[in-house]
Every structure is written in structure tokens, then in C-alpha cells.
Design a protein around this motif. Structure first.
Motif, short mmCIF file in Angstrom:
data_model
loop_
_atom_site.label_atom_id
_atom_site.label_comp_id
_atom_site.label_asym_id
_atom_site.label_seq_id
_atom_site.Cartn_x
_atom_site.Cartn_y
_atom_site.Cartn_z
N ASP A 236 0.84 -1.19 0.00
CA ASP A 236 0.00 0.00 0.00
C ASP A 236 0.88 1.26 0.00
O ASP A 236 2.02 1.23 0.47
CB ASP A 236 -0.90 -0.03 1.25
N MET A 237 0.36 2.40 -0.52
CA MET A 237 1.11 3.65 -0.51
C MET A 237 1.54 4.05 0.91
O MET A 237 2.62 4.58 1.12
CB MET A 237 0.26 4.78 -1.13
N ASN A 238 0.67 3.79 1.90
CA ASN A 238 1.03 4.08 3.29
C ASN A 238 2.33 3.41 3.68
O ASN A 238 3.20 4.01 4.32
CB ASN A 238 -0.08 3.59 4.24
N LEU A 239 2.46 2.14 3.32
CA LEU A 239 3.65 1.38 3.69
C LEU A 239 4.88 1.90 2.96
O LEU A 239 5.96 1.99 3.54
CB LEU A 239 3.44 -0.10 3.38
N LYS A 240 4.73 2.26 1.69
CA LYS A 240 5.87 2.75 0.90
C LYS A 240 6.39 4.08 1.47
O LYS A 240 7.60 4.27 1.61
CB LYS A 240 5.46 2.94 -0.56
N GLY B 217 -7.71 7.66 15.26
CA GLY B 217 -7.20 7.12 14.01
C GLY B 217 -5.68 7.03 14.02
O GLY B 217 -5.01 7.67 14.84
N ARG B 218 -5.13 6.24 13.11
CA ARG B 218 -3.68 6.04 13.06
C ARG B 218 -2.96 7.29 12.55
O ARG B 218 -1.96 7.72 13.11
CB ARG B 218 -3.31 4.87 12.16
N ARG B 219 -3.49 7.88 11.48
CA ARG B 219 -2.81 9.00 10.81
C ARG B 219 -2.65 10.23 11.71
O ARG B 219 -1.54 10.79 11.79
CB ARG B 219 -3.58 9.35 9.53
N PRO B 220 -3.69 10.73 12.40
CA PRO B 220 -3.52 11.91 13.25
C PRO B 220 -2.49 11.70 14.35
O PRO B 220 -1.75 12.62 14.70
CB PRO B 220 -4.92 12.14 13.84
N VAL B 221 -2.45 10.49 14.91
CA VAL B 221 -1.50 10.22 15.98
C VAL B 221 -0.07 10.18 15.44
O VAL B 221 0.86 10.66 16.09
CB VAL B 221 -1.86 8.89 16.68
N MET B 222 0.11 9.64 14.25
CA MET B 222 1.43 9.65 13.63
C MET B 222 1.88 11.07 13.34
O MET B 222 3.06 11.42 13.53
CB MET B 222 1.41 8.81 12.34
N LEU B 223 0.96 11.93 12.91
CA LEU B 223 1.28 13.34 12.68
C LEU B 223 1.69 14.03 13.98
O LEU B 223 2.67 14.78 14.02
CB LEU B 223 0.08 14.06 12.06
N ILE C 278 -0.54 9.82 3.07
CA ILE C 278 -1.00 8.65 3.84
C ILE C 278 -2.49 8.78 4.15
O ILE C 278 -2.97 9.85 4.54
CB ILE C 278 -0.17 8.51 5.14
N HIS C 279 -3.22 7.69 3.98
CA HIS C 279 -4.65 7.66 4.27
C HIS C 279 -4.91 6.88 5.56
O HIS C 279 -4.08 6.10 6.01
CB HIS C 279 -5.43 7.03 3.10
N GLU C 280 -6.06 7.13 6.14
CA GLU C 280 -6.42 6.49 7.41
C GLU C 280 -6.74 5.01 7.21
O GLU C 280 -7.31 4.63 6.18
CB GLU C 280 -7.62 7.21 8.03
N THR C 281 -6.40 4.16 8.20
CA THR C 281 -6.66 2.72 8.11
C THR C 281 -7.45 2.18 9.29
O THR C 281 -7.63 0.97 9.40
CB THR C 281 -5.33 1.94 8.02
N LEU C 282 -7.92 3.07 10.17
CA LEU C 282 -8.70 2.61 11.32
C LEU C 282 -9.90 1.80 10.83
O LEU C 282 -10.63 2.25 9.94
CB LEU C 282 -9.19 3.81 12.14
N PRO C 283 -10.11 0.57 11.36
CA PRO C 283 -11.24 -0.24 10.91
C PRO C 283 -12.56 0.50 10.97
O PRO C 283 -12.82 1.27 11.90
CB PRO C 283 -11.22 -1.43 11.88
#
Length: 415
Positions: A7-11, A70-76, A181-186
Motif C-alpha cells: 500500500d502507498m502508506n507502507l511505501k 485514528g492512526r494518521r492523526p497520531v502519527m502526525l 497517507i490515508h487512514e486505516t482505522l477499521p
């Protein structure tokens, strides 16, 4: 990895984290020595025990937020915090501001990691997890090849420039996370998070951690990991102190009338660089070699190699002997890394994956809290006494892992 598509997130994360780690390994292995030379090794041992406490709280908070926001905001958030504190470190006029900045950088990383790991678990099928985590380990350790050897020069002579470089890389990575990066939270969790107040959210998250900490199998896993990691962590704690104080300058090799002679600091930098090179070259093959091994046996082998390898560092100060011993304790660390993350990804329920990832990181943060005891005790005990203590920690972890998988089997039978 077969037909698995990245996935683009992983790259993006693979490239961003790899670039940052190149600079990270130019300063991190020398932090204990830096504070030790400025404030004394007795004080440095005490100081190095404090940051993991704050990192532990940051990790728990990061895991809770990753499952809620979500994963993305916390990573930011974690990336931004690290960027700001690196800038403070670069501008600092005081060792104590340096120390506070170092703590803040650790908190930012601790907030970032549970969301990052949870994002991998969200995107990657279980059968590919070991290989994906191994690939990330490879990327993160590319910097560990050249970083320490260069850091022996740049950290002590061009520290501000190095810290500003870390700040710039984190700024670029922050922008990349925001734009790419896009969000992946289920979706099931995403639908539930809107209707609850912030107070109720945090109350539920901490109650969730209470449930995790009452999981006996998981708690034995955490304690076993703490004892297993203490020997592994000595590469950044007691080993630089030992090498710089007990290993003399030596000739690496002679070529006709020329020779390459390394100081104690440079010898340590080469050893850490060699450690990173082994990771880069062998983490994927080793993961493949051990993919059919039971997790129990991998954990036990890891503890044995890491503990015994670190112990034998204290037997001889010859540089080529130290390179050989580095192979042993590095393989102990290497076989453990992907299996640890795949184990917790398999064990954790999907609705609490971020929290379990955060709680899993407790073994790292608590291990970092306890591991500096070797530096603290080095002012009283001889080096062989410190290395014997390190070996003792690894033996305890082996006994706990044996007990862990007995309990895990019994739990699965009961279920």
C-alpha cells in the motif's frame, strides 16, 4: 512476499522512517557517553532511567488515541513533537535543556509507534506480517550501518548541524504523512467514535488497558520481554561505556606500509555500524529461515544469543574478537524482532489492536528504564560483574518464555 502488494502508506513510511533512522543512528548510540562525560557516569545512569517512564506514558496515550482518533492523526502528532524537540536540542545552551529535549523526542516517538504498528497490522494479511515487519527493520537499520561510524565524528564535532538535519527530515516526513497517507482505522471503530465525549473516550481507553493488564498470558509475555531486552539494550548503554574505557586504540588492519588505527570511540562506532550492516544483510533471510520455527523457540534462542553474546564482550578486548561477538548478540536481536510484532498482531483482538500494540511497547519502555542500572552499577562493580548480571537477565527471560507458551497453549485449549 508472493502476490502481496504494498500500500502507498507502507511505501511512504518505509522511505520516511529509513531516512530519519540514518540520522538517528548518528546521535543515539552516543547519548549515554555524551551525558556521562558532561555530568558523570553515575548521574548519566540515573538520567537514562527517566526518559522511558515518560515514553511509557506516551506509548499508552498513543495507543489509546490510535484506536479512537485514528492512526494518521497520531502519527502526525508524534512526528511534529519530535521535530520541535530536535530544534530545541539544536538551539539548547544547556546540558539540562538537552536532556529535557531528549525526553521529549522519546515521548514523540512513543506516541508515534503504536499507531504506526497498528497501521501495518490493519493493512497486511497475517501470513505476510513477519516479512513486512522484517522489511521495515531492514529499512530502519540501513542507517545503522553508516550512522554510528559517522556519528563518532559528527555528533561530537558537528552536533548542531546533525540535529538540524534531523529536524528537517522530520518536517519533510510530516508533510508526506499529511499529503500521502490515508487512514486505516477499521470502519467498525470509526463509526463508534463520533458520539462520545472526550472524557468518556479516555475513561474507556484506560478501562481497556485495565482489561489488558489482567490478561495473565499477556503480562507474562511483557515481563519476559523486559528481561530479554535488557541485554539487547546494552549496545546503547553499557557497551559504549565499556568500550571507551576498557578497549584500547587498535590497528584495524595493515596494508603494505599503511595501516588503519581506530580510537576507542571509533571502535565502538564501527561495532554499532557492523551491527546495523548485519541487520540490513540478514534480517530478511533470517526471517525466512525461521518462518517455520515455533514462536517459543525463536524467543528462547534470541534470549540465549543476546545474553551470552553480550557476556562474552567482556572476555577479550581484541577488535576482531569483538566483531565476532557482535555477530552473536546481533543475531539474538535479529531473530526476535519480526516474531515479536507478529506474535502481538496475532494475539491482540482487532478492536483493541492499537492498545495492545501500545501495551506491547511497555516491555521496551520498562526495559529502557531498568537497563541503565548497568551504567549506574559500573562505578562500583568490575566489568565482568556487569556482564554476568546481563547474562542473568537473559536466563530469567528464557524461563519466563517457557512458562508463557505453556500458559498460551492451556488458554487455547480452554477456549
Amino acid at each position: 512476499m508472493g502476490k502481496f502488494s504494498w500500500d502507498m502508506n507502507l511505501k511512504v513510511r518505509l522511505i520516511g522512517e529509513g531516512l530519519f533512522n540514518l540520522l538517528f543512528w548518528m546521535y543515539f548510540p552516543f547519548i549515554t557517553v555524551y551525558f556521562g562525560e558532561a555530568l558523570g557516569y553515575h548521574m548519566a545512569g540515573l538520567l537514562m532511567a527517566v526518559p522511558p517512564v515518560f515514553s511509557m506514558l506516551g506509548s499508552l496515550l498513543g495507543g489509546a488515541l490510535a484506536d479512537r482518533l485514528g492512526r494518521r492523526p497520531v502519527m502526525l502528532l508524534g512526528t511534529l513533537l519530535q521535530m520541535v524537540l530536535f530544534a530545541c536540542f539544536a538551539l539548547s545552551p544547556s546540558y539540562w535543556i538537552d536532556y529535557v529535549s531528549f525526553i521529549g523526542i522519546g515521548i514523540g516517538g512513543a506516541i508515534y509507534r503504536p499507531a504506526s504498528s497498528a497501521m501495518v497490522a490493519d493493512l497486511v494479511p497475517e501470513k505476510h506480517l513477519r516479512q513486512v515487519f522484517a522489511t521495515f527493520s531492514t529499512s530502519n537499520n540501513v542507517g545503522a550501518v553508516l550512522g554510528p561510524a559517522l556519528g563518532a565524528i559528527f555528533f561530537f564535532h558537528y552536533r548542531q548541524e546533525l540535529l538540524w538535519a534531523c529536524t528537517a527530515i522530520l518536517l519533510l516526513y510530516f508533510i508526506a504523512i499529511y499529503r500521502l497517507i490515508h487512514e486505516t482505522l477499521p470502519a467498525s471503530l470509526n463509526g463508534e467514535r463520533e458520539a462520545k465525549s472526550v472524557l468518556n473516550v479516555f475513561k474507556e481507553q484506560w478501562q481497556g488497558y485495565g482489561i489488558i493488564f489482567r490478561d495473565k498470558v499477556f503480562m507474562v509475555y511483557i515481563v519476559a520481554g523486559i528481561f530479554a531486552l535488557i541485554p539487547i539494550m546494552q549496545l546503547d548503554l553499557y557497551l559504549p561505556v565499556y568500550v571507551m574505557n576498557h578497549v584500547p586504540a587498535q590497528t584495524l588492519f595493515n596494508w603494505k606500509a599503511n595501516s588503519v588505527t581506530l580510537s576507542s570511540k571509533e571502535i565502538f562506532g564501527w561495532l554499532v555500524g557492523f551491527n546495523g550492516l548485519l541487520f540490513v544483510l540478514f534480517i530478511l533471510p533470517v526471517t525466512k529461515w525461521f518462518q517455520h520455527w515455533k514462536e517459543r523457540n525463536v524467543f528462547i534462542l534470541s534470549s540465549l544469543l543476546a545474553g551470552a553474546g553480550t557476556f562474552f564482550v567482556g572476555v577479550n578486548s581484541n577488535i576482531w574478537y569483538l566483531f565476532l561477538i557482535t555477530i552473536i548478540f546481533t543475531f539474538g536481536e535479529m531473530v526476535r524482532s519480526p516474531v515479536t510484532q507478529s506474535f502481538i498482531s496475532r494475539y491482540a483482538p482487532g478492536h483493541a489492536r492499537g492498545q495492545y500494540m501500545a501495551a506491547d511497547s511497555l516491555q521496551n519502555t520498562i526495559g529502557k528504564f531498568l537497563a541503565p542500572i548497568t551504567v549506574f552499577l559500573s562505578t562500583w562493580l568490575p566489568s565482568i560483574g556487569i556482564f554476568s548480571l546481563i547474562l542473568g537477565f537473559s536466563i530469567i527471560s528464557i524461563m519466563l518464555y517457557i512458562q508463557l507458551f505453556r500458559m498460551d497453549v492451556e488458554q487455547q485449549v480452554t477456549l
